[in-house]
Every structure is written in structure tokens, then in C-alpha cells.
Design a protein around this motif. Structure first.
Motif, PDB file in Angstrom:
ATOM      1  N   HIS A   1       0.825  -1.219   0.000  1.00  0.00           N
ATOM      2  CA  HIS A   1       0.000   0.000   0.000  1.00  0.00           C
ATOM      3  C   HIS A   1       0.857   1.266   0.000  1.00  0.00           C
ATOM      4  CE1 HIS A   1      -3.363  -2.653   0.654  1.00  0.00           C
ATOM      5  NE2 HIS A   1      -2.697  -3.202   1.646  1.00  0.00           N
ATOM      6  N   ASP A   2       2.142   1.123  -0.307  1.00  0.00           N
ATOM      7  CA  ASP A   2       3.039   2.269  -0.341  1.00  0.00           C
ATOM      8  C   ASP A   2       2.533   3.311  -1.337  1.00  0.00           C
ATOM      9  OD1 ASP A   2       6.094   2.786   0.643  1.00  0.00           O
ATOM     10  OD2 ASP A   2       5.720   3.739  -1.299  1.00  0.00           O
ATOM     11  N   SER A   3       2.873   4.552  -1.119  1.00  0.00           N
ATOM     12  CA  SER A   3       2.426   5.625  -2.019  1.00  0.00           C
ATOM     13  C   SER A   3       3.187   5.629  -3.344  1.00  0.00           C
ATOM     14  CB  SER A   3       2.566   6.984  -1.327  1.00  0.00           C
ATOM     15  OG  SER A   3       3.921   7.218  -0.971  1.00  0.00           O
TER      16      SER A   3
ATOM     17  N   SER B   1       4.532   3.554  -6.594  1.00  0.00           N
ATOM     18  CA  SER B   1       4.229   2.318  -7.320  1.00  0.00           C
ATOM     19  C   SER B   1       5.428   1.383  -7.417  1.00  0.00           C
ATOM     20  CB  SER B   1       3.681   2.631  -8.714  1.00  0.00           C
ATOM     21  OG  SER B   1       4.579   3.434  -9.442  1.00  0.00           O
TER      22      SER B   1
ATOM     23  N   ARG C   1       5.603  -0.623  -4.332  1.00  0.00           N
ATOM     24  CA  ARG C   1       4.540  -1.639  -4.306  1.00  0.00           C
ATOM     25  C   ARG C   1       4.911  -2.839  -5.179  1.00  0.00           C
ATOM     26  NH1 ARG C   1       1.318   3.136  -4.885  1.00  0.00           N
ATOM     27  NH2 ARG C   1       0.911   2.636  -7.075  1.00  0.00           N
TER      28      ARG C   1
END
Length: 154
Positions: free
Chosen positions: A56-58, A60, A63
Motif C-alpha cells: 500500500h506504499d504511495s 508504485s 509496491r
């Protein structure tokens, strides 16, 4: 099922999982990416929650690396990882889409997920970016070769 890890006693680069988990909590996305990679290499049950949170990291690219690391660390999470990778296949950055394809081609698929990966890769074969198409083609061939060796149909 958590995969057997060649470096479980020493962690990764002789650093324990706790050390790399601090990277996953860093404000720097490059450090977070390094942390999720290291946790994937460690592959113990203790790293799974941190990798799931990193999905759910900001950023990509964090992620994508988290999904690939999760699949390496926990075989029973490979389907989740394929879904997370596939979700990033529409990212606006070509390098992220290319990394998605590259990662999908390198998963072991011990617990399934091949069909979803193949579907994503077939879409990426039509990507406007030549590097994405090339990675998708290579990854698709890797998956299909493994499936044929195992006696599975594509």
C-alpha cells in the motif's frame, strides 16, 4: 508456506530482518524499496506483515518490489502478489510496467496465479513502450516454458 531461506540465520547481507524493516518505514522511497527487497530475500514468517503493508506504499515502484518480495518470501501469498503486480500494470511510468512484467516472469508459481499473470502479460504485449513489450514477451515465455516442463497447458 514460507520458503526456505539460504540466509535466515544471518538475515540479508548479515543484517537481521529488524534492520531491513526500519528501511521499509523510511521516508525515502528508495530505502523502502531496498528494505522490501531485503525482506524478500530473508523470507521468514516475520517479514510477511511488513511486505503486505508495503503493498500500500504511495510509490508504485515500492509496491511492485513489495509484491515480488512477498511472493518470494511466502509461497502461499503468490496469488496475492500476482494481483498486486497486475494492479500496477497500468501505471503511467513505463519502468514500473516493465518491472511488473519482469517480476511476473520470475515468480515460481508454486501456489498458482499463472493464469492471472499470463493475462496481465498478454495485455502488456500491446503496451506503447517497447521495453515493457520486451519484458512482457520474455516473462510470458518464461512462464509458458515452465508450464510445459511441468506438463501444464498454456
Amino acid at each position: 508456506m514460507i520458503r526456505e531461506n539460504h540466509s535466515a540465520a544471518g538475515g540479508y547481507l548479515d543484517r537481521p530482518a529488524e534492520y531491513w524493516m526500519s528501511f521499509v518505514r523510511s521516508d525515502d522511497p528508495t530505502e523502502r524499496r531496498l528494505g522490501v527487497y531485503a525482506l524478500g530475500e530473508i523470507g521468514s514468517v516475520e517479514v510477511v506483515p511488513a511486505l503486505e503493508a508495503a503493498l500500500h506504499d504511495s510509490f508504485s515502484f515500492v509496491r511492485v518490489w513489495a509484491a515480488a518480495a512477498l511472493a518470494r518470501a511466502a509461497c502461499d501469498k503468490q496469488k496475492d502478489a500476482v494481483l498486486a503486480l497486475s494492479a500496477e500494470s497500468a501505471d503511467s511510468a513505463g519502468f514500473v510496467r516493465s518491472l511488473v512484467a519482469w517480476s511476473l516472469g520470475r515468480l515460481s508459481y508454486q501456489q498458482g496465479g499463472e493464469a492471472a499473470a499470463v493475462q496481465t502479460l498478454r495485455v502488456l504485449l500491446e503496451d506503447p513502450d517497447a521495453s515493457v513489450r520486451a519484458e512482457a514477451d520474455l516473462a510470458l515465455h518464461q512462464i509458458l516454458r515452465r508450464a510445459r516442463r511441468m506438463g501444464l497447458d498454456d
